[in-house]
Enzyme design. Structure first.
Site, short mmCIF file in Angstrom:
data_model
loop_
_atom_site.label_atom_id
_atom_site.label_comp_id
_atom_site.label_asym_id
_atom_site.label_seq_id
_atom_site.Cartn_x
_atom_site.Cartn_y
_atom_site.Cartn_z
N HIS A 199 36.32 76.38 33.64
CA HIS A 199 36.28 75.00 34.03
C HIS A 199 37.06 74.15 33.02
CE1 HIS A 199 33.65 71.36 35.17
NE2 HIS A 199 34.83 70.83 34.39
N HIS A 258 40.14 70.87 32.69
CA HIS A 258 40.76 69.47 33.34
C HIS A 258 42.35 69.50 32.81
CE1 HIS A 258 37.03 67.62 35.19
NE2 HIS A 258 36.76 68.23 33.92
N LYS A 317 34.63 72.17 44.58
CA LYS A 317 33.82 71.18 43.57
C LYS A 317 32.79 70.17 44.13
CE LYS A 317 32.61 69.64 39.43
NZ LYS A 317 33.30 69.80 38.08
N HIS A 335 28.79 69.88 39.61
CA HIS A 335 28.51 69.02 38.42
C HIS A 335 27.18 68.45 38.62
CE1 HIS A 335 29.54 65.56 35.36
NE2 HIS A 335 28.42 65.30 35.80
N HIS A 340 28.88 73.46 33.01
CA HIS A 340 28.57 72.90 31.76
C HIS A 340 27.24 72.43 31.56
CE1 HIS A 340 29.48 69.12 34.35
NE2 HIS A 340 30.66 69.43 34.22
N ASP A 371 35.44 72.76 30.15
CA ASP A 371 35.55 71.58 30.41
C ASP A 371 36.10 70.57 29.48
OD1 ASP A 371 34.98 69.35 31.68
OD2 ASP A 371 32.82 68.93 30.92
C1 NCD Z 1 35.35 64.82 32.74
C2 NCD Z 1 36.90 64.41 32.98
O1 NCD Z 1 37.31 63.57 32.15
O2 NCD Z 1 37.61 64.45 34.18
N1 NCD Z 1 34.67 64.36 31.77
C3 NCD Z 1 33.65 64.97 31.03
O3 NCD Z 1 33.33 64.03 30.46
N2 NCD Z 1 33.59 66.17 31.29
C4 NCD Z 1 34.76 64.86 34.15
C5 NCD Z 1 33.71 65.80 34.24
O4 NCD Z 1 33.84 67.18 34.42
O5 NCD Z 1 32.44 65.63 34.31
ZN ZN Z 2 34.73 69.07 33.94
#
Ligand code: NCD
Ligand code: ZN
Length: 361
Positions: free
Chosen positions: A24, A26, A113, A150, A188, A261
């Site tokens: 996971h 971003h 997702k 999520h 997460h 995450d």
């Molecule tokens: C994530 C993001 O910034 O894209 N933020 C986070 O706090 N984890 C989004 C997510 O995975 O919830």
């Molecule tokens: Zn995330």
């Protein structure tokens, strides 16, 4: 207990594990993508890439487009280690089951997702009503495509610290009853409720656990003033929940595996009115996790968590290569600079950790 721990610590000078995966992450797009991607690619062979771009990645064509942007950024940043981005589809009320199935069978999508609408950053397009997903979930169940969730309700009347537990009770349990063969990853996780629920499912449901939720509790959001760089969603919970997460990773149960995450936002987007949720842990992810496993006296279980259980749940091969962590001091970078001059502050910036990923520049 303490003595046992220090004996283990003193004896192991080097930790060689199969190359891990991040289930996971971003990676963003544009200059931010170029700035953060090398950190993930240096450590992990594959990563499940979140689709919550400003314009979310909702279908096969968009996912192919995003994947090629990631591959281009790898080339531009001279990342020579092989890195495979595993793409995900952002489910909306409009998602077509046929497109999802095509993307999955063609190897473009690894999973889909589910963001309950407005649950987190860039989730306004998320699913407003689970009933609208019936055809999609039936199809995913048929073809064995994992659903990544999520797990927070978005109801403003529910306390922000209770949203995961309420989601499990009100949405997840009924969902699993309705689609008993669906492969589900609860992402997460942050609560003992989630740990207990996933454990009770004995492998039908898996969960990813971040390094930061193993390290901080909700006090760290407010220590000496508000700490925006410790703010993420799901928000860190009470100490007893952090302890439950540590127990989960040290249990050696195969349904708990690594998902950072890592969610970068520039400092200007964090330190502002209405700052973004997201903790950027990618620069030191493996060192952070290794520190936790060592503190718990179970460093020998780290490889399974980081490199073995994830692929097993996804039905993928374990990676061929290895990575080496050495017992050396290693400071989490203070800042990561984006090409436009903006900066990102990593989780625990400036902290000196006791493990270092070998070949770290
Ligand atoms: C994530 C993001 O910034 O894209 N933020 C986070 O706090 N984890 C989004 C997510 O995975 O919830
Ligand atoms: Zn995330």
């Amino acid at each position: 207990m303490k003595v046992g721990k220090s004996i283990i610590s003193n004896n192991i000078k080097e930790l060689i594990i199969r190359r891990p995966d991040d289930w996971h992450v971003h990676l963003r797009e544009g200059l931010l993508l170029e700035a953060v991607l090398p950190f993930t690619a240096r450590q992990f062979a594959r990563a499940i890439v979140m689709p919550n771009l400003t314009e979310p990645v909702t279908n096969t064509i968009e996912a192919e487009g995003y994947r090629s942007l990631i591959l281009k950024a790898l080339a531009k940043e001279n990342v020579t280690r092989e890195f495979i981005p595993l793409m995900t589809a952002y489910l909306t009320d409009m998602t077509k089951a046929s497109d999802l199935a095509r993307g999955y069978s063609e190897g473009i999508f690894a999973a889909a997702k589910l963001y309950p609408a407005n649950s987190t950053t860039n989730s306004a397009h998320g699913v407003s009503d689970m009933a609208k997903l019936k055809a999609v979930l039936n199809k995913m169940e048929d073809i064995g495509m994992p659903l990544l969730i999520h797990g927070e309700v978005t109801d403003a009347a529910v306390d922000v610290f209770d949203r995961e537990a309420v989601f499990i009770r009100k949405i997840l349990k009924p969902l699993i009853n309705e689609y008993p063969k669906l492969k589900v990853v609860l992402e997460h996780i942050t609560t003992s409720d989630a740990v207990d629920f996933v454990s009770s499912m004995k492998g039908k449901v898996a969960a990813t656990i971040t390094a930061h939720h193993l390290i901080i509790n909700r006090n760290s959001l407010f220590q000496g003033g508000f700490q925006p760089h410790n703010y993420c969603l799901p928000v860190a919970k009470r100490e007893r929940h952090r302890m439950a997460l540590r127990k989960a990773v040290t249990s050696g149960d195969p349904w708990f595996f690594l998902g950072t995450d890592s969610a970068p936002h520039t400092i200007k987007d964090k330190e502002t009115n209405c700052g973004c949720a997201g903790i950027f842990s990618a620069p030191s992810a493996l060192e952070l996790y290794a520190t936790v496993f060592e503190e718990e006296g179970v460093i020998e279980k780290f490889e399974n968590f980081a490199s073995i259980y994830g692929p097993a749940y996804y039905g993928l091969e374990i990676n061929a290569g290895t990575v080496t962590l050495t017992r050396e001091e290693c400071m989490v970078p203070q800042r990561v600079t984006v090409a436009d001059g903006t900066e990102i502050k990593p989780f625990l910036a400036g902290k000196v950790l006791g493990w270092r990923l070998k070949d770290k520049p």
